[in-house]
Structures are given as structure tokens and as C-alpha cells.
Design an enzyme around this catalytic site. Sequence first.
Site, PDB file in Angstrom:
ATOM      1  N   THR A 238       0.845  -1.200   0.000  1.00  0.00           N
ATOM      2  CA  THR A 238       0.000   0.000   0.000  1.00  0.00           C
ATOM      3  C   THR A 238       0.878   1.247   0.000  1.00  0.00           C
ATOM      4  O   THR A 238       0.384   2.347   0.246  1.00  0.00           O
ATOM      5  CB  THR A 238      -0.898   0.057   1.263  1.00  0.00           C
ATOM      6  OG1 THR A 238      -0.064  -0.138   2.412  1.00  0.00           O
ATOM      7  CG2 THR A 238      -1.995  -0.975   1.234  1.00  0.00           C
ATOM      8  N   ALA A 239       2.193   1.064  -0.235  1.00  0.00           N
ATOM      9  CA  ALA A 239       3.111   2.212  -0.125  1.00  0.00           C
ATOM     10  C   ALA A 239       3.292   2.862  -1.495  1.00  0.00           C
ATOM     11  O   ALA A 239       2.583   3.830  -1.832  1.00  0.00           O
ATOM     12  CB  ALA A 239       4.425   1.748   0.475  1.00  0.00           C
ATOM     13  N   ARG A 240       4.200   2.342  -2.288  1.00  0.00           N
ATOM     14  CA  ARG A 240       4.406   2.833  -3.647  1.00  0.00           C
ATOM     15  C   ARG A 240       4.884   1.681  -4.517  1.00  0.00           C
ATOM     16  O   ARG A 240       5.672   0.837  -4.060  1.00  0.00           O
ATOM     17  CB  ARG A 240       5.455   3.955  -3.679  1.00  0.00           C
ATOM     18  CG  ARG A 240       4.992   5.315  -3.188  1.00  0.00           C
ATOM     19  CD  ARG A 240       3.956   5.956  -4.124  1.00  0.00           C
ATOM     20  NE  ARG A 240       3.585   7.302  -3.723  1.00  0.00           N
ATOM     21  CZ  ARG A 240       2.525   7.625  -2.978  1.00  0.00           C
ATOM     22  NH1 ARG A 240       1.708   6.679  -2.545  1.00  0.00           N
ATOM     23  NH2 ARG A 240       2.265   8.888  -2.693  1.00  0.00           N
ATOM     24  N   GLU A 269       1.381   3.846 -12.528  1.00  0.00           N
ATOM     25  CA  GLU A 269      -0.083   4.008 -12.408  1.00  0.00           C
ATOM     26  C   GLU A 269      -0.578   5.137 -13.311  1.00  0.00           C
ATOM     27  O   GLU A 269       0.094   6.152 -13.402  1.00  0.00           O
ATOM     28  CB  GLU A 269      -0.449   4.403 -10.969  1.00  0.00           C
ATOM     29  CG  GLU A 269      -0.163   3.370  -9.937  1.00  0.00           C
ATOM     30  CD  GLU A 269      -0.383   3.955  -8.526  1.00  0.00           C
ATOM     31  OE1 GLU A 269      -0.995   5.035  -8.392  1.00  0.00           O
ATOM     32  OE2 GLU A 269       0.070   3.328  -7.584  1.00  0.00           O
ATOM     33  N   HIS A 287      -5.158   2.216  -6.064  1.00  0.00           N
ATOM     34  CA  HIS A 287      -4.580   3.255  -5.204  1.00  0.00           C
ATOM     35  C   HIS A 287      -5.674   3.987  -4.401  1.00  0.00           C
ATOM     36  O   HIS A 287      -5.883   5.187  -4.557  1.00  0.00           O
ATOM     37  CB  HIS A 287      -3.765   4.258  -6.052  1.00  0.00           C
ATOM     38  CG  HIS A 287      -2.766   5.036  -5.221  1.00  0.00           C
ATOM     39  ND1 HIS A 287      -1.552   5.456  -5.702  1.00  0.00           N
ATOM     40  CD2 HIS A 287      -2.811   5.486  -3.939  1.00  0.00           C
ATOM     41  CE1 HIS A 287      -0.903   6.129  -4.770  1.00  0.00           C
ATOM     42  NE2 HIS A 287      -1.656   6.158  -3.676  1.00  0.00           N
ATOM     43  N   GLY A 289      -5.859   3.632  -0.919  1.00  0.00           N
ATOM     44  CA  GLY A 289      -5.494   3.549   0.499  1.00  0.00           C
ATOM     45  C   GLY A 289      -6.127   4.643   1.352  1.00  0.00           C
ATOM     46  O   GLY A 289      -6.623   4.393   2.449  1.00  0.00           O
ATOM     47  N   SER A 290      -6.117   5.853   0.856  1.00  0.00           N
ATOM     48  CA  SER A 290      -6.639   6.973   1.666  1.00  0.00           C
ATOM     49  C   SER A 290      -8.064   7.358   1.283  1.00  0.00           C
ATOM     50  O   SER A 290      -8.573   8.383   1.741  1.00  0.00           O
ATOM     51  CB  SER A 290      -5.721   8.192   1.497  1.00  0.00           C
ATOM     52  OG  SER A 290      -5.694   8.617   0.138  1.00  0.00           O
TER      53      SER A 290
HETATM   54  C1  DGY Z   1      -0.510   9.609  -0.356  1.00  0.00           C
HETATM   55  O1  DGY Z   1      -1.031  10.486   0.332  1.00  0.00           O
HETATM   56  O2  DGY Z   1       0.707   9.543  -0.544  1.00  0.00           O
HETATM   57  C2  DGY Z   1      -1.414   8.606  -0.986  1.00  0.00           C
HETATM   58  O3  DGY Z   1      -0.718   7.616  -1.645  1.00  0.00           O
HETATM   59  C3  DGY Z   1      -2.372   9.302  -1.930  1.00  0.00           C
HETATM   60  O4  DGY Z   1      -1.672  10.135  -2.743  1.00  0.00           O
END
Ligand code: DGY
Length: 321
Positions: A238-240, A269, A287, A289-290
Site C-alpha cells: 500500500t506504499a508505492r 499508475e 490506489h 489507500g486513503s
Molecule cells: C498519499 O497520500 O501519498 C497517498 O498515496 C495518496 O496520494
Amino acid sequence: MSDKTIVLVTRQLPQAVEDRLARDYTARFNTEDTVYSSDELIRLSAGAQAIIPCHTEKLTADVIQRLPDTVRAICSFSVGVDHIDLGAAKARGIIVTNTPEVLNDATAEIAMLLMLGAARRAHEGEHQIRTDRWADWSAVAQLGAQVTGKRLGILGMGRVGQIMARRARGFDMEIHYYNRSRLPAEREAGAIYHESLEQLLPHCDFLSIHCPATPESHHLLNAQSIGLLPDGAIVVNTARGAVVNDDDLIAALRSGKLFAAGLDVFNGEPDIDPRYRELANTFLLPHVGSATRETRDAMGFRALENLDAIFTGSEPRDRLV
Ligand code: DGY
């Protein structure tokens, strides 16, 4: 003419955040919510004092060098800042801020979802139902990997990693981690620290990636490191995407070295490596996650808090350079 600070807002943001921007700033909104090219970004920044980008805008050294002199601040609507060349911003005297903390819970929720979904082959089951292919219950079909009581390795025990560990303890998981520095005992909460990634990996039935994308973390998950995981391990990211070498992860998923992967972030992406889609043992999200209402509002207001501070002459809470 209004003397309000002019802010380029590169993507559509939650309504409450845009309302506040419209009230206190001369905001240039992106009503179509398209991703601006570098040239558009530079053109639309003309006369702006600040930019609120998302991770979708690539503020490379070249783009930052070409920004108009009026731009004093980049207040990113993100915690990750791998899309911004911080050195180039610093060299131009542009302040950069991010939005830490407010997305910890939402991101850890998605990491849990990916871990459970990948282990229990959720998308295959869902696909059967949606496509009306569920023939019958079977004692031997769709067998997944049990999560409860297994070992979870956390790569990057920062804010999100620590919440992931807390949630996973609810599944009686044994937590192992690798981080640049060891946490104090009260924040470790019993998690087992390993001094290197190589030492961590053999202890991971599940590996959840929570470290930022930096030159040091680039392709940390590759053929060599995957080889150190136990056979049948499950990887969650869930990071990059940049932390993962796609060729190597896909090879390990194809060969069965890894049981499954749950991925919310990808290299390139949204044009992800198409081979991920063809694999039955991947559980994929775009993407998100947030992506909860609460968190996206909180990210916007945190970016605004930083913006307000900069343009009222105080130190912004989340200044990076
Ligand atoms: C972040 O805040 O880094 C999330 O991946 C959404 O951009």
C-alpha cells in the site's frame, strides 16, 4: 482586483475543502479532474503563489525549474512526496509540505483488506458470483491461506506500519519488522525487530510494505529478496509501486513461490503492468489507500492548514523543505 493568494489546485478535491479554498483564496480549480501535463501545470501556474498537487502530478526538477517565480509553496495533498523533487524545490526557495498522520487508519484498513483478500482469494469468489459461475459449495475449492496466528513482516514501521501491526494483532499475528531505526519498546508493543530486510524476510508468512519510495527503497522487493521469503508467502503493498520490481514479483506469483499478492499501488499508475490482471493470485485495487470521505477531507484540511500558515507568515506544521 482581489489581493487574495492565488492557488492552483491541480485535481478536484472534496467539496468542503474546495469551499474553504474558494472562501479564503483565489483558487484555480480543475473542474474536469484531468491530470495536467507538465506544460499545462506550468502554464496554469502563471501568477499563482501556491500549488496544491496530488501524487498524480509529477513535479520533477525540470518542472520545478520552469515554474513561475511567483510560486512560493507546494502544499501536496498526499503524505508521499516521491512525485516532487524536494532538492529542486529547495534550490528555488519553494516551501513543500505534505499531509502526514491523517491517512494512517484508512491506509492500514486497505492493507488489512488486501492481506485478507489475497489470502482468501476474495476476488475469485466474488467473480464467480458476479458472473453466475458458482456451481456448488465444495470442500476442496477456493482454498486460501489462513491469516490468524501467522507471522506478519512489516517493511517500514512508521505511522501506517504501526497501525497495521496493531490491527494484525487482532488476528493473533506475530509481528516482525524492519525499519531504518528500531522503535522504542512502547511503540514496538512486542513486535520483533530485525536489523536488515534480509534478516526480516525469512520470518514473513505475510509481508506488508509501508516504506516511502526513495532511491534507497527502489525495487527493494526483487528476485533476491523474494527468494528469502518462505515458500507460499503473501505480499501486500500500500506504499508505492516503485518499491517492487514487477518482473520479479510476477515471476514469483507465476511460479508459486508466492501464494498471492495484494496490491493497491503500482509502477506507472494507472498504466500498470498488464500481467498483474492475468494472474488469479493477485488482489488488486486502484490506489485507494486513503479513499474514505473522512480521510480525504482531513488530507485537504491538513494541506490548507499548511497553506494558511505559509501565507500568514508562520511555520507550516508539515514542512519538508
Ligand atoms: C498519499 O497520500 O501519498 C497517498 O498515496 C495518496 O496520494
